[in-house]
Design a protein around this motif. Structure first.
Motif, PDB file in Angstrom:
ATOM      1  N   VAL A   1       3.150   3.201  -1.510  1.00 36.81           N
ATOM      2  CA  VAL A   1       2.270   2.378  -2.356  1.00 36.81           C
ATOM      3  C   VAL A   1       0.982   3.125  -2.663  1.00 36.81           C
TER       4      VAL A   1
ATOM      5  N   GLU B   1       1.771   5.899  -5.206  1.00 38.27           N
ATOM      6  CA  GLU B   1       2.097   5.384  -6.529  1.00 38.27           C
ATOM      7  C   GLU B   1       0.890   4.743  -7.211  1.00 38.27           C
TER       8      GLU B   1
ATOM      9  N   PRO C   1       4.410   4.385 -10.588  1.00 41.00           N
ATOM     10  CA  PRO C   1       5.553   3.902  -9.811  1.00 41.00           C
ATOM     11  C   PRO C   1       6.833   4.693 -10.070  1.00 41.00           C
ATOM     12  N   SER C   2       7.801   4.472  -9.159  1.00 43.67           N
ATOM     13  CA  SER C   2       9.190   4.937  -9.325  1.00 43.67           C
ATOM     14  C   SER C   2       9.317   6.447  -9.416  1.00 43.67           C
TER      15      SER C   2
END
Length: 249
Positions: free
Chosen positions: A28, A31, A36-37
């Motif tokens: 977290v 990111e 993200p991802s």
């Protein structure tokens, strides 16, 4: 390669490493900066230093502080190692604070160096020892096996990563469990089986003497002290307790 959990998500996301172990908290945190991802989560591994459970990042203040809720910290200074996730937490609550990075020993900073802290805890004992009071949970975290998207898409590499996930999970399942072997006469078998919990059913094998069988099972280690005398009383013989390294369910 042994590197800090705080750095693992970056190295995996950048393709320096195909896979790695880190906490959901540091994924977290990464990111929040890079987007993200950028990593693929392969497996959740629920364990921590002192227990087989999740850890919590908590918002804590001195015991004698007048602060009772996060909103009472408007304009305050918060010390933490988890800076971006903490900023995101207060942003969701629409509370303006100054979040400062802490290099360590965060629990000793309030009230002189910070008004509150966001710190990771399993049992809360370290916070209590430093006379701190938890007022909210910022997030929960556990260990994750993550992979680079390119590596996860490669069938050969993915098979190796999946095998690693299987073995890590098996080691976690084996923790706090032991194996138990014993012999028992067939006539006493129902009484012995009534005492034995197992993941599925105990394994029962015939012996050279048709009147006897061998029983093999897996039990929680904490139950052994009470269980073995009861098995002995139920006419079990040759009772052997042995450690387990892995259990593949």
């Amino acid at each position: 390669m042994l590197i800090r959990a705080q750095e693992m998500a970056r190295y995996v996301a950048d393709g320096v490493l195909d896979a790695g172990l880190t906490g959901q908290d540091w994924i977290v945190e990464y990111e929040a900066v890079r987007g993200p991802s950028r990593v693929v989560s392969i497996a959740d591994l629920i364990y921590a230093k002192q227990s087989f459970g999740r850890v919590k990042w908590v918002l804590a203040v001195p015991e004698d502080s007048p602060v009772r809720t996060p909103s009472d910290l408007e304009g305050a200074t918060i010390a933490t190692e988890l800076v971006r996730a903490t900023e995101a937490y207060f942003a969701r609550l629409d509370i303006r604070v100054n979040v400062e990075f802490s290099w360590g020993a965060t629990e000793v900073k309030p009230p002189l160096l910070a008004d509150a802290i966001v710190e990771v805890t399993e049992t809360g004992s370290s916070l209590r020892a430093n006379r701190l009071r938890i007022i909210d949970t910022v997030m929960e975290s556990n260990t994750r096996l993550i992979a680079n998207p390119r590596a996860a898409a490669d069938s050969w590499i993915r098979s190796k990563i999946d095998n690693l996930a299987l073995l890590l999970g098996a080691a976690i399942h084996a923790h706090s469990r032991v194996g138990l072997m014993l012999n028992v006469e067939r006539a006493a078998l129902p009484d012995v089986l009534a005492l034995l919990p197992a993941l599925q059913r105990p394994t029962i094998s015939p012996l050279s003497d048709d009147q006897w069988v061998a029983v093999n099972t897996i039990i929680e280690e904490r139950t052994v002290r009470d269980l073995i005398p009861r098995l002995k009383a139920a006419r079990a013989r040759g009772i052997v307790e042995y450690p387990l390294n892995k259990i593949v369910l």
